[in-house]
Every structure is written in structure tokens, then in C-alpha cells.
Write an enzyme that holds these catalytic residues in place. Structure first.
Site, PDB file in Angstrom:
ATOM      1  CG  ASP A 156      -0.267   0.014   2.538  1.00  0.00           C
ATOM      2  OD1 ASP A 156      -0.073   1.105   3.104  1.00  0.00           O
ATOM      3  OD2 ASP A 156       0.082  -1.082   3.029  1.00  0.00           O
ATOM      4  CD  GLU A 190      -3.063   4.395  10.737  1.00  0.00           C
ATOM      5  OE1 GLU A 190      -2.060   4.783  11.371  1.00  0.00           O
ATOM      6  OE2 GLU A 190      -3.054   4.260   9.493  1.00  0.00           O
TER       7      GLU A 190
END
Length: 287
Positions: free
Chosen positions: A90, A181
Site C-alpha cells: 500500500d 488509527e
């Protein structure tokens, strides 16, 4: 007495040896200046082109000096263990310009099967390299997916709209991803969970597919464990030297943030494993 004219004086000056010396000296200086100018220009051009070539072809080798040996051994061990699985990366603008023709393998013999690209962040930000990366991936033999980095202090509807106006998914693309996150500072954890649920519902309605949810093991376990995510594919980040992530129902595992990929020279790359082979991964794509 005969009057001396300017023309006469000029002709006499030209015959004067000292004047001839200065003319020659001036000519030599100009010639040397031109030689120096063209030599400098050529040298700069050569090293710029040479530097671009070396950065593209060999720059990834410099990253090897910055990566701990223990991390390299961990990557080697996990990849060998999951060699039959689909493996991918990614990226975001932090990887800079990418030479996509060179992005083919991990460790020279493990093919890259998929790439997730950061598209948006928060309510208003688009990744600076998303359009370029997204377009280039369309022409490569790689499954592509787009992800949104969730700002825990921003309105979830605004964030969903930011993603939807930026990303057009096509048949064969991977489902959209919510990257969560952080913990909120301006709202409670309960309101955050409602915002996450709202984002997921809006995105599913838009693209007619269940989004993927990304976070680290600790976040899934300690902060959103009570959310009903049973219908969503789970993407877990855990960089510890483990045989698998802690989450029992993982679809993707991001096991390292220090991958080195030929064609990507500006930074390390996250490496991910899909919990299945390439054929199984293709079944997850948009129909």
C-alpha cells in the site's frame, strides 16, 4: 602642424603591439568562458540524468542500509511462510514518484498481486499522488484498491463525501478501505464509533460493496471490539515477529512498514498478505 583625426589615432592604436595583446587576451578569455559554460552545462545535465537513472534503478539499494537486519529477516521469514498467498503493498504520496514498470516483485521472485492507494484524508484532503498512481495502476496487471485515512475529529459524512467525489471504482477493483488509527480529542469514543458506522454505510450505499476496515491489532482489541464488524473484511496491522496477526478474522495482514520495492526509491513500503491466494482475492473485487 597636421591635425590628428580620430580615425588616424584608431589605426595607430591597432598597430600598437600592446593593443593587439589586449585584443587577443580578451578573445581568449571569451573563448575560455564559453568552453567553461558549455562544459558546466553538459556536466550538470549528465549528472542530473545519471542521478535520475540511478535513483530509479538502484535507489532502493540505499534503503537497505537504513533497514535493520532484524526487519529484513522477519520479512524474509513471513514471506516464505505465506509464499502461496497473494502479497501486495500500500502506498501514498510518501512514496513519491513511482516507476510502475519496475514494480513487479518482492524479493525478486514473489510477484506483487495488489496495491492499495491512499485517496483521501479527512474531510477535504486528497492525496497528492492519487490520480497519477490510480491511473498508472489501471494499465498494470495488479489489483488496485483505494483507501481513506479517517480523521477522528472530523464529520464522518464530510469525509465520506470527500472519498466519493475523489474515487471512481470499476469492475475488478478491490473494495474501498477505511483506515482508522487514532483516538479522538474532540469527541467521545462512542461518537467516534457512530461516525465510523456512518462512513461505512454511506460508502457501501455508493459503491454497493462492503468496505474493508483497516487498523492495528491493539485498536481492534481495545477500542472498537464491541462494534459489529462481522460482515466487513478486516485488514490488520501488526509489525511484531509473529506467524499471524492477533485478530482471528483477518483478510489482510500488514506485517511490515519497511518493505523495499524496485521502482519505489523515495521511501519504504508497507507489505501486506491476503489470507488466501490470488484467485480468492479476485472474488473479493467489485463485480
Amino acid at each position: 602642424m597636421k591635425k590628428r583625426t580620430k580615425k588616424t589615432t584608431k589605426n595607430q592604436n591597432l598597430k600598437n603591439p600592446s593593443y593587439k595583446f589586449y585584443y587577443w587576451l580578451t578573445g581568449i578569455i571569451l573563448l575560455l568562458a564559453l568552453v567553461f559554460f558549455f562544459r558546466t552545462t553538459f556536466t550538470m545535465y549528465y549528472f542530473i540524468i545519471k542521478g535520475k537513472f540511478e535513483e530509479r534503478e538502484y535507489g532502493y539499494k540505499n534503503l537497505e542500509k537504513l533497514r535493520p537486519e532484524s526487519e529484513a529477516l522477519k520479512i524474509h521469514s513471513i514471506i516464505n511462510r505465506y509464499r502461496s498467498h497473494a502479497i501486495g503493498i500500500d502506498i501514498s504520496q510518501h512514496q513519491g514518484n513511482i516507476a510502475w514498470d519496475s514494480v513487479k516483485y518482492i524479493k525478486n521472485d514473489i510477484p506483487i498481486s495488489f496495491v492499495f492507494v491512499r485517496a483521501t484524508r479527512g474531510a477535504y484532503v486528497q492525496d497528492a499522488f492519487f490520480r497519477k498512481n490510480w491511473t498508472n495502476l489501471k494499465n498494470k496487471n495488479l489489483l488496485r484498491g483505494a483507501y481513506h485515512y479517517y480523521d477522528v475529529n472530523r464529520n464522518s459524512t464530510d469525509q465520506a463525501e470527500n472519498f466519493m467525489k475523489t474515487v471512481t471504482l470499476e469492475k475488478g477493483d478491490l473494495p474501498p478501505v477505511l483506515d482508522i488509527e487514532e483516538l479522538p480529542k474532540n469527541q467521545s469514543l462512542e461518537l467516534l464509533k457512530k461516525g465510523i458506522t456512518n462512513w461505512l454505510h454511506l460508502i457501501e450505499k455508493q459503491y454497493q460493496v462492503k468496505p474493508i476496515i483497516y487498523s492495528n491489532d491493539a485498536y481492534f482489541i481495545h477500542h472498537i471490539a464491541d462494534m459489529d464488524l462481522t460482515e466487513y473484511p478486516i485488514w490488520v496491522a501488526n509489525y511484531n515477529p509473529r506467524n499471524s496477526p492477533k485478530h482471528s478474522r483477518w483478510s489482510f495482514w500488514q506485517f511490515s512498514e519497511k518493505g523495499i520495492i524496485k521502482g519505489i526509491t523515495s521511501n519504504f513500503v508497507d507489505i501486506n498478505i491476503f489470507n488466501g491466494n490470488t484467485n480468492q482475492l479476485e472474488k473479493l473485487t467489485i463485480k
